[in-house]
Enzyme design. Structure first.
Site, PDB file in Angstrom:
ATOM      1  NE  ARG A 223      -4.101  -1.760   0.091  1.00  0.00           N
ATOM      2  CZ  ARG A 223      -4.130  -2.757  -0.788  1.00  0.00           C
ATOM      3  NH1 ARG A 223      -3.131  -2.890  -1.652  1.00  0.00           N
ATOM      4  NH2 ARG A 223      -5.120  -3.614  -0.817  1.00  0.00           N
ATOM      5  CG  HIS A 271      -1.976  -0.919  -8.046  1.00  0.00           C
ATOM      6  ND1 HIS A 271      -2.614  -0.091  -7.138  1.00  0.00           N
ATOM      7  CD2 HIS A 271      -2.150  -2.176  -7.564  1.00  0.00           C
ATOM      8  CE1 HIS A 271      -3.157  -0.812  -6.174  1.00  0.00           C
ATOM      9  NE2 HIS A 271      -2.873  -2.095  -6.409  1.00  0.00           N
TER      10      HIS A 271
END
Length: 308
Positions: A223, A271
């Site tokens: 994250r 990502h």
């Protein structure tokens, strides 16, 4: 008939409609899967946090919300979502994460960048064996544990850190504040796979980055908020951190003017470390609905107090 609402963006429906219906059939479930059931009649919601559904007040009969995402930090604060919430732990996603993490660990371990930078000359540089390269993984959930097992199988000495005590075969397990210090102090390669919670924000900051062996490499597929960006950039500039591969960010897409793009010590990936696979995710969703219908406990139900 079990009424299941699919609440995600339109392109997701195209990807998931057939795999979900196939998984329901294989699980022996009689399911009416739609995007537009009357809210008060819905038994389960298959959910992506970026969908238009944000108010669950009218879903009074809903037995569970089954997220398509592994991360649930964008959902847990919704005061209208009072029914059980399950995060996605997908075998396909896990396999993708293991492959991505292993690839980037081996890139650093074998110093592939050195070979690429010396294509104009003969410049031998022999890497150590894996058994001589300590790796630390922060986060020993499903993804962290799977990555730790894969790296251990390759011979790396792996230390794992978690909030609470855990035991994993062939892995040195640490927990708590003192354990974090020990885990960071040996981490020639550090992998971040913690959830995004108030307690994990800025886990890597100036004080903790200083605990790493000088020149340590950092890999973050977890994250974005786990890292204080300014502190990492300073550590890269000073040589305290040798390089960082970052797949997740506080703002996504990463703004084009962000310093990470131009920094020679940073590799940005967009990502892509792990993606939910429709076929295997559908099987997990079907299993949780089967459990809900038979009174068995849900898999991967979120603990609201912990936030994951």
């Amino acid at each position: 008939m079990i009424k299941v609402q699919f609440a995600a963006r339109a392109e997701r429906w195209d990807s998931y409609e057939t795999p979900l219906n196939t998984a329901f059939l294989q699980a022996g479930l009689d399911v009416d899967l739609r995007q537009d059931h009357p809210a008060q009649e819905v038994d389960y919601v298959v959910y992506a946090p970026n969908s238009d559904l944000q108010d669950f007040t009218r879903h009074s009969a809903c037995k569970a919300v089954l997220s398509l995402w592994a991360g649930v930090e964008k959902i847990t604060g919704n005061p209208t979502l009072t029914m059980p919430l399950c995060r996605m732990v997908d075998p396909g996603l896990t396999a993708g994460m293991v492959e991505w993490v292993t690839g980037h660990v081996l890139r650093y371990h074998l110093d592939i960048d050195h070979s690429l930078a010396t294509q104009d000359r003969w410049a031998p540089k022999i890497p150590p064996l894996a058994q001589e390269r300590p790796v630390t993984i922060l986060g020993l959930g499903a993804l962290g544990s799977a990555c730790a097992s894969a790296l251990t199988a390759l011979g790396f000495p792996v230390t794992g850190w978690s909030r609470a005590p855990k035991q994993r075969d062939n892995i040195t397990c640490e927990h708590g504040a003192k354990g974090l210090q020990r885990a960071l102090s040996t981490a020639e390669i550090l992998v971040l796979l913690l959830p995004d919670t108030p307690d994990t924000k800025d886990t890597l900051r100036a004080e903790t980055l200083a605990l790493l062996p000088r020149g340590a490499r950092i890999i973050n597929p977890g994250r974005g908020p786990l890292i204080d960006d300014d502190a990492l950039l300073a550590a890269l500039d000073s040589g305290q951190v040798g390089h960082a591969t970052l797949d997740v960010f506080r703002q996504e897409p990463l703004p084009l003017d962000h310093p990470y793009w131009a920094h020679p010590g940073v590799t940005v990936t967009p990502h892509i470390a792990a993606e939910t696979r429709a076929v295997t995710a559908a099987q997990m969703i079907a299993e949780n609905i089967r459990r809900g219908e038979t009174g068995a406990p849900f898999l991967n139900q979120v603990d609201r107090k912990l936030g994951y």
